[in-house]
Design an enzyme around this catalytic site. Structure first.
Site, short mmCIF file in Angstrom:
data_model
loop_
_atom_site.label_atom_id
_atom_site.label_comp_id
_atom_site.label_asym_id
_atom_site.label_seq_id
_atom_site.Cartn_x
_atom_site.Cartn_y
_atom_site.Cartn_z
N TRP A 54 0.87 -1.17 0.00
CA TRP A 54 0.00 0.00 0.00
C TRP A 54 0.90 1.22 0.00
O TRP A 54 1.80 1.34 0.85
CB TRP A 54 -0.89 0.04 1.24
N MET B 27 4.64 5.39 5.35
CA MET B 27 5.72 4.85 6.18
C MET B 27 6.76 4.16 5.30
O MET B 27 6.41 3.36 4.43
CB MET B 27 5.17 3.84 7.18
N GLU C 167 5.42 19.90 -6.56
CA GLU C 167 5.68 18.92 -5.51
C GLU C 167 6.00 19.57 -4.16
O GLU C 167 6.02 20.79 -4.01
CB GLU C 167 6.83 18.00 -5.94
#
EC number: 4.1.1.93
Length: 481
Positions: free
Chosen positions: A165, A220, A277
């Protein structure tokens, strides 16, 4: 915990704090939604919930700035803490510590269930059309509307051993196709390469919403082959409920708001970008990237689609990545046996700085400050996120690195003008503006560790440090009259 919250619980919590603003006026997803959100970042306004974005999906809503700094001056990290199921007053170091400790817990596998709210409405084939949705154009000059800025992409290795993910930007090409970044060193790019080497399209699912901690866990920098959903289950201390997708062999949270399914081409077949960004600069240029072809779109009743308007800090990218990078660094430094109190990525630096604080007795490790700082760099630089952090600062823990005023004072007064800095060369992220064009092209540049440790800790010349307790109490009593 009795149940895993979803995005709607998060909205209720923000409303209870007075940190949610419902925008009922019509608004255009083409720049207006992002501009409103960006203005909110820069003025510390409540998170905007747009109830009437121009689109063809009944009841569709857009949520801006779900995890940015709070409009509550007394609770600056309330949105972050609430996303992670913590009290809105939780201190920065406690947030980082919580995430760092979970990485050492056994993963809790998800539970597959038969159905969920995310499949209340199902559109297949030609009916799965992005043109019906309020896909925002985030910056003037971007390559197009961006379908994903805060959602999670689900992919799995061809052998089924690893499901990843992650968050990555995804650009709309037309109603049925998208493109996005597949960086070779990032896990999404690693898994895509396995499918591409076989010459096969890669199944994907992209979901918006679900458990509010998901975007943080998807950010993470976990180790390769670690399933984020298992970490998320450990974080919540219970399995995350997933439902199988309608057209691909993947699963997503039952409480996801919108799910886009399909396959990614094995070739780099489309121009992607540009996109403004996280360093805070508008950029130009495009790159060739794979194409996502959509086979289904499912959603809840009155779906909520989160949007972040990346740019100058502080926005949701800076809070999520900064907290998660700090947590991973803290866990790794502790595992290396180094004396570390906390780690923090100051959001205001667009996460270009990482600050490591150490306790007063750090010398018990038998290291001098030069060696300690070098060891810290040796742990941080090789990580999945190390190439995004050009500057490390090592400070005594008599300052709070999450307090910008304290941090600037400490760095300004403790960093030697020319000495006590360790420099080495290594991989860098080319979009970091601090590097030269030659360094960006080579993707290699210098990284520095600044030894800001004091030989002796003097007392602070402050209200808390320069006056006896009795005097402070007397002054507080006078102020309260």
């Amino acid at each position: 915990m009795t149940g895993i919250p979803d995005l709607r619980d998060h909205l209720d919590a923000l409303a209870a704090l007075g940190d949610l603003r419902v925008v009922d006026e019509p608004i255009d997803p083409d720049l207006e939604v992002a501009a409103y959100t960006r203005h909110g970042y820069e003025n510390r306004s409540p998170a905007p919930l747009f109830t009437r974005p121009a689109c063809a999906v009944p009841g569709a809503r857009l949520l801006g700035a779900p995890a940015a700094l709070s409009s509550r001056a007394d609770l600056p990290l309330a949105r972050v803490a609430l996303s992670l199921g913590l009290d809105p007053a939780t201190a920065p170091a406690a947030i980082v510590d919580r995430l760092a400790r979970v990485r050492d817990l056994p993963p809790v596998p998800p539970r597959i269930v038969a159905d969920g709210p995310c499949q209340r409405h199902v559109a297949l084939g030609a009916e799965a059309d992005l043109d019906r949705w309020p896909v925002p154009v985030v910056h003037d000059g971007d390559g197009g509307p961006y379908v994903n800025t805060w959602g999670t992409i689900v992919v799995r290795t061809p052998d089924g051993s690893w499901t990843n993910w992650s968050i990555s930007r995804v650009q709309k090409l037309d109603g049925h196709r998208m493109t996005g970044l597949f960086v070779p060193s990032q896990h999404l790019g690693v898994i895509w390469r396995q499918w591409a080497d076989r010459g096969e399209p890669m199944p994907f699912a992209l979901f918006q919403g679900g458990p509010p901690a998901t975007p943080f866990v998807s950010s993470m920098p976990l180790a390769r082959d670690v399933d984020e959903v298992g970490y998320l289950g450990a974080f919540y201390d219970q399995p995350v409920e997933l439902v199988r997708c309608a057209t691909v062999d993947l699963a997503v949270p039952t409480t996801a708001e919108v799910v886009i399914e399909g396959h990614v081409s094995p070739g780099r077949d489309a121009d992607e970008g540009p996109f403004g960004e996280f360093p805070g600069y508008l950029v130009s240029g495009t790159g060739r990237e794979p194409v996502y072809t959509i086979t289904a779109i499912t959603h809840r009743d009155d779906p909520v689609w989160p949007v972040i308007a990346e740019g100058r800090p502080v926005d949701d990218y800076h809070t999520a990545a900064g907290v998660c990078f700090a947590a991973e660094a803290l866990g790794l430094l502790r595992a290396a046996g180094l004396p570390v109190t906390t780690v923090w990525c100051p959001f205001e630096t667009a996460n270009h700085w990482m600050v490591v604080t150490v306790p007063a007795d750090w010398r018990r490790a038998g290291l001098d400050s030069t060696t300690l700082c070098a060891r810290i760099g040796e742990v941080v630089w090789p990580t999945k996120f190390g190439f995004t952090v050009p500057k490390l600062f090592v400070l005594d823990d008599d300052v709070d690195p999450a307090d910008p005023a304290e941090l600037l004072w400490a760095v300004g007064t403790r960093q030697h003008p020319v000495d006590r800095v360790g420099v080495n060369a290594g991989p860098i992220l080319p979009i970091l503006a601090c590097y030269t064009e030659r360094e960006k092209a080579a993707k290699v540049g210098p990284r520095a560790v600044y030894d800001c440790l004091l030989e002796h800790r003097p007392a602070h010349s402050s209200f808390a440090g320069a006056y006896p307790a009795g005097v402070r109490e007397r002054v507080r009593a006078l102020l309260e009259r």
